[in-house]
Design a protein around this motif. Structure first.
Motif, PDB file in Angstrom:
ATOM      1  N   ASP A   1       0.861  -1.175   0.000  1.00 28.91           N
ATOM      2  CA  ASP A   1       0.000   0.000   0.000  1.00 28.91           C
ATOM      3  C   ASP A   1       0.902   1.231   0.000  1.00 28.91           C
ATOM      4  OD1 ASP A   1      -2.306  -1.547   0.180  1.00 28.91           O
ATOM      5  OD2 ASP A   1      -2.211  -1.603   2.366  1.00 28.91           O
ATOM      6  N   THR A   2       0.558   2.230  -0.798  1.00 27.92           N
ATOM      7  CA  THR A   2       1.423   3.408  -0.903  1.00 27.92           C
ATOM      8  C   THR A   2       0.723   4.653  -0.364  1.00 27.92           C
ATOM      9  OG1 THR A   2       0.720   4.031  -3.152  1.00 27.92           O
ATOM     10  CG2 THR A   2       2.506   2.421  -2.958  1.00 27.92           C
ATOM     11  N   TYR A   3       1.518   5.508   0.247  1.00 28.35           N
ATOM     12  CA  TYR A   3       1.036   6.762   0.834  1.00 28.35           C
ATOM     13  C   TYR A   3       2.030   7.864   0.502  1.00 28.35           C
ATOM     14  CZ  TYR A   3      -1.723   3.535   3.727  1.00 28.35           C
ATOM     15  OH  TYR A   3      -2.558   2.540   4.165  1.00 28.35           O
ATOM     16  N   ALA A   4       1.526   9.077   0.365  1.00 28.49           N
ATOM     17  CA  ALA A   4       2.412  10.211   0.078  1.00 28.49           C
ATOM     18  C   ALA A   4       1.953  11.425   0.870  1.00 28.49           C
ATOM     19  CB  ALA A   4       2.410  10.524  -1.416  1.00 28.49           C
ATOM     20  N   TYR A   5       2.932  12.162   1.401  1.00 27.42           N
ATOM     21  CA  TYR A   5       2.626  13.326   2.240  1.00 27.42           C
ATOM     22  C   TYR A   5       3.572  14.481   1.931  1.00 27.42           C
ATOM     23  CZ  TYR A   5       0.281   9.665   4.970  1.00 27.42           C
ATOM     24  OH  TYR A   5      -0.498   8.617   5.358  1.00 27.42           O
ATOM     25  N   HIS A   6       3.022  15.666   2.071  1.00 24.29           N
ATOM     26  CA  HIS A   6       3.820  16.895   1.946  1.00 24.29           C
ATOM     27  C   HIS A   6       3.189  17.943   2.845  1.00 24.29           C
ATOM     28  CE1 HIS A   6       6.320  20.011   0.368  1.00 24.29           C
ATOM     29  NE2 HIS A   6       5.369  20.596  -0.334  1.00 24.29           N
ATOM     30  N   ASP A   7       3.998  18.711   3.541  1.00 27.25           N
ATOM     31  CA  ASP A   7       3.447  19.683   4.485  1.00 27.25           C
ATOM     32  C   ASP A   7       3.316  21.086   3.904  1.00 27.25           C
ATOM     33  OD1 ASP A   7       6.187  19.214   4.558  1.00 27.25           O
ATOM     34  OD2 ASP A   7       6.440  19.612   6.685  1.00 27.25           O
ATOM     35  N   ASN A   8       3.345  21.197   2.583  1.00 30.65           N
ATOM     36  CA  ASN A   8       3.024  22.463   1.920  1.00 30.65           C
ATOM     37  C   ASN A   8       1.918  22.184   0.890  1.00 30.65           C
ATOM     38  OD1 ASN A   8       3.245  25.231   1.431  1.00 30.65           O
ATOM     39  ND2 ASN A   8       4.841  24.971  -0.089  1.00 30.65           N
ATOM     40  N   SER A   9       1.700  23.075  -0.041  1.00 29.79           N
ATOM     41  CA  SER A   9       0.571  23.005  -0.967  1.00 29.79           C
ATOM     42  C   SER A   9       0.575  21.732  -1.820  1.00 29.79           C
ATOM     43  CB  SER A   9       0.579  24.230  -1.883  1.00 29.79           C
ATOM     44  OG  SER A   9      -0.331  24.081  -2.941  1.00 29.79           O
TER      45      SER A   9
END
Length: 634
Positions: A354-362
Motif C-alpha cells: 500500500d502506498t502513501y504520500a505526504y507533503h506539508d506544503n501546498s
C-alpha cells in the motif's frame, strides 16, 4: 562614420551587460573563452545598429528604448533567477513560471538584495535616453544599410564558420554544435549568444548525438566480482520502443548485475523521504542526534552527491524516477500523463504494498498531485488537500514534526507492507527569524553557535527534521515494526540560499560551489543493519535502482539511467553543468579541468566519461519527451 559611432555605442553597451553578468555570477571574466563572448557581440551590435536605423529618428528612438528595456529585463531576470534558484534561466523554463512566481517573497528579496545590479543592467537604457541627441538615429541611406547588413551577415557566418572548423574537443565547438546545455553555453559564449542558441535549438528540436563505442562499453561494463551474479534485466523486446536511438542505446547497455545485497530488505516496509535542503553541514551528534545516528549506523555513503537541478522539482524527479532532471522535460513530467512503470510507487504496488504520500506544503504546487500519482504514490495528503486539518498550514514553512506526528496513524497499523513517501518543507529557505517559523521555533538551540545568522537559521530547520525522524522511529518501535521497516532519506538539493562561504562555515573541509557543495549524505537505514562504509561515487538518480535491488524488486536496470550503488559498474556523479566525479577524479566543465584522485587514467578517459555523461543526460530526456516506457510496456 556616425553609424559607426552608433555601432560602437551598441557594442560597448552589450560588453557592459555581458561583463556585469560575468563579474556578478562567475566572479571573474578573465577566462579562456572571453574572447568568444566579445566576438559574438560584434554582429549582435551590428544587428542592433541596423534596427535603430530602419525608420525615422523618432521611431528609431522608441525602438532603442524597447530594445534596451528588453535587454535590461532579460539580464535582470537572469541575475534574479540565478540568485533564487542558483541556475541560469532558459526558454524551457517559461513552462515552469510558477516556480519563480510562487516564491514571491524570496524573489522580491533577491531583487532588493541585488538592486544595485538591477540598476546597472538598465544603465544602457538610461545612457541611451540621456545621449539620444548625440547618437545618430536617422534612417539609413540605402547603400549604408546594404553595407552594414552585409558586414553583419559576413561576421555571423565567419564566426560560426570558424567555430565549425575548431577541434571537435574544443569547448566552444561543443556548446554550439554538440551540446544543448544552457549553463555551459552562458559560461563560454555569453548570455546573449546563449539566448540565440537556446531559442534556435528549441525551435529546431535539436538533439545531442548519442555515441556508443568500445571504450564507453568497457567502462560501463566493468566486472570485478568474485562471484558470478546474473544481470538485473528482464526479457524486453526493445524493437517495440518508439525511438530508434533509445532502442539502440538500451540494446548496447549491458545493465547492472545483482550482488550480495540483492533482496536483503525483501518484504520490509519502506519510508522514503526527500528532505528539503538537507545537507551534511546541518548534521551533528549534539543538535541532530537522530540524523547523526541514521547516517553513521547503517550504510555510510562517503561519496554521495545531490546535484541541484532547478530547486525541489528537479530534486524530486531524480529521487523517485531514477532519471536525470534535464530542465526541458520537467514540465512534461509534472503533467502526470507519462507512463512510469518504474516510478517509486508503481513497482512496490506490484508486490502488494500500500502506498502513501505526504507533503506539508501546498498539494497543487508544481502539480505535485499529478506527478506523484503517475509514480504510483496513492493517498496523497498535503495542505489544502487534507493536511490543513492536521497541522498548521498557515505557518511558513510548515513543520515536518507536525506532519509525521499526524500521519503515522494512516499506515502504521497496515496488514499489508507499506511504502510511505514524505516530501518535507521545514528546511526551506530563507533562514532568518523574521521570515521562517521553524528558525524562530528552534533558535534557542542554535543561538550560541559560532556561525553567522543564516547558518544558525539553517541548522535550526534541520533540528525540526531531526525531531520528526526521532518521533517516527519511536512510533515504529512502539508498534514493534521498526525492525521490519527501512528508512531512506536524501536531499532534493543543498541549501542554495546559503553562499558558498556560509556553507563552508559549517563544513569540515573547504567546498567549491560547482561540485563539492553538492557532496551530501544518503541514508539507507534499518535497525538490524550493521554499519558499513560505501566508498563508491553515487548520486540521487542511483537511489531508486539501489532500493529496488535491496528489496529484491525485479526491474530492468537498462531502463533507469541511475545505477545500483552496490553494483560493480563505474560510479559517476553528474552536476548540473556536466561537471562530474568518479573514483578517478573530478572534472570541471567550465574550464575543462580534470583533477585526478591519484589513479592513473588513460589519455581518453575524460573524453569517454564526458560522452557517457552526455549519453545519460540525453537518453533521460528522450525517455520522458517520447513517453518511451509507454511504447515498451503498453
Amino acid at each position: 562614420m556616425k553609424k559607426v559611432y552608433l555601432f560602437i555605442f551598441n557594442f560597448c553597451m552589450l560588453i557592459w551587460l555581458e561583463s556585469l553578468y560575468g563579474l556578478v555570477v562567475f566572479d571573474t571574466y578573465f577566462r579562456n573563452t572571453i574572447i568568444f563572448v566579445f566576438l559574438f557581440l560584434i554582429p549582435i551590435a551590428l544587428l542592433n545598429t541596423i534596427i535603430l536605423s530602419l525608420f525615422n529618428k523618432k521611431i528609431n528612438f522608441v525602438l532603442g528604448c524597447i530594445i534596451y528595456s528588453i535587454l535590461g529585463l532579460y539580464f535582470g531576470l537572469q541575475l534574479v533567477f540565478k540568485q533564487v534558484f542558483n541556475t541560469h534561466f532558459q526558454v524551457a523554463l517559461f513552462s515552469l513560471g510558477d516556480q519563480l512566481t510562487s516564491f514571491g517573497k524570496e524573489t522580491i528579496m533577491a531583487i532588493l538584495s541585488n538592486i544595485h545590479y538591477i540598476i546597472l543592467v538598465f544603465l544602457p537604457l538610461i545612457i541611451f535616453i540621456l545621449f539620444r541627441k548625440k547618437i545618430d538615429l536617422n534612417k539609413f541611406k540605402l547603400k549604408n544599410g546594404i553595407l552594414f547588413s552585409s558586414v553583419c551577415i559576413v561576421l555571423f557566418a565567419s564566426l560560426f564558420g570558424y567555430t565549425k572548423i575548431l577541434n571537435k574537443n574544443n569547448t566552444i565547438y561543443k556548446v554550439i554544435y554538440k551540446l544543448n546545455d544552457n549553463s555551459q553555453s552562458i559560461q563560454n559564449v555569453g548570455v546573449l549568444q546563449s539566448a540565440i542558441l537556446d531559442i534556435g535549438k528549441t525551435i529546431t528540436g535539436f538533439e545531442e548525438e548519442i555515441v556508443i563505442n568500445e571504450e564507453i562499453l568497457e567502462i560501463q561494463e566493468s566486472d570485478n566480482e568474485i562471484f558470478e551474479y546474473e544481470y538485473n534485466n528482464l526479457d524486453i523486446d526493445f524493437s517495440k520502443g518508439n525511438n530508434s536511438i533509445i532502442n539502440n542505446y538500451m540494446i548496447n547497455d549491458s545493465g547492472t548485475k545483482k550482488n550480495k545485497y540483492t533482496g536483503i530488505f525483501e518484504g520490509k516496509n519502506l519510508i522514503y523521504i526527500v528532505a528539503e535542503s538537507f545537507h551534511t553541514i546541518g548534521v551533528s551528534e549534539e543538535l541532530t542526534p537522530t540524523l547523526y545516528k541514521l547516517i553513521n549506523s547503517g550504510f555510510k555513503f562517503e561519496n554521495f552527491y545531490v546535484p541541484n537541478n532547478l530547486s525541489t522539482i528537479g530534486g524530486e524527479f531524480q529521487a523517485i524516477t531514477g532519471l536525470y532532471p534535464e530542465n526541458t522535460i520537467l514540465s512534461t513530467w509534472r503533467n502526470g500523463k507519462n507512463y512510469f512503470p518504474y516510478g517509486l510507487g508503481n513497482k512496490f504496488k506490484e508486490y502488494g504494498y500500500d502506498t502513501y504520500a505526504y507533503h506539508d506544503n501546498s498539494y497543487t504546487f508544481q502539480d505535485r498531485y499529478k506527478y506523484l500519482k503517475s509514480q504510483g504514490l496513492d493517498n496523497f495528503k498535503a495542505c489544502r488537500n487534507g493536511m490543513e486539518k492536521l497541522i498548521n498550514c498557515d505557518a511558513w514553512p510548515q513543520s515536518d514534526l507536525e506532519m509525521i506526528d499526524k500521519t503515522t496513524s494512516d499506515y502504521i497499523n497496515n496488514e499489508n507492507p507499506f511504502l510511505v513517501y514524505y516530501m518535507t518543507v521545514s528546511g526551506h529557505f530563507g533562514y532568518t527569524k523574521g521570515g521562517n517559523s521553524i528558525v524562530r521555533k528552534n533558535y534557542e538551540l542554535v543561538k550560541d553557535l559560532n556561525y553567522s545568522e543564516k547558518v544558525k537559521g539553517y541548522i535550526a530547520t534541520q533540528i525540526e527534521l531531526d525531531k520528526a525522524l526521532e518521533l517516527l522511529i519511536n512510533r515504529l518501535e512502539e508498534k514493534d515494526i521498526l525492525d521490519d521497516t527501512v528508512i531512506v532519506l536524501l536531499a532534493d538539493h543543498y541549501p542554495y540560499d546559503l553562499s558558498i562561504s556560509e556553507v563552508n562555515e559549517a563544513s569540515t573541509y573547504k567546498r567549491d560551489d560547482i561540485v563539492e557543495v553538492n557532496h551530501n549524505n544518503l541514508i539507507i537505514w534499518n535497525n538490524k543493519l550493521k554499519s558499513e562504509k560505501v566508498n563508491k561515487v553515487s548520486m540521487s538518480i542511483d537511489v531508486l535502482p539501489t532500493v529496488y535491488n535491496l528489496f529484491g524488486i525485479e526491474y530492468d536496470s537498462r531502463l533507469l539511467i541511475g545505477k545500483d550503488i552496490f553494483s560493480n559498474t563505474e560510479g559517476i556523479a553528474i552536476m548540473k553543468n556536466r561537471s562530474w566525479v568518479t573514483s578517478k577524479g573530478t572534472y570541471y566543465s567550465s574550464n575543462n579541468t580534470f583533477l585526478p584522485s591519484g589513479e592513473d587514467v588513460g589519455d581518453n578517459y575524460v573524453e569517454v566519461i564526458n560522452q557517457i555523461v552526455n549519453n545519460r543526460l540525453n537518453i533521460s530526456k528522450m525517455i520522458v519527451s517520447n513517453n518511451y516506457y509507454n511504447s515498451l510496456f503498453k
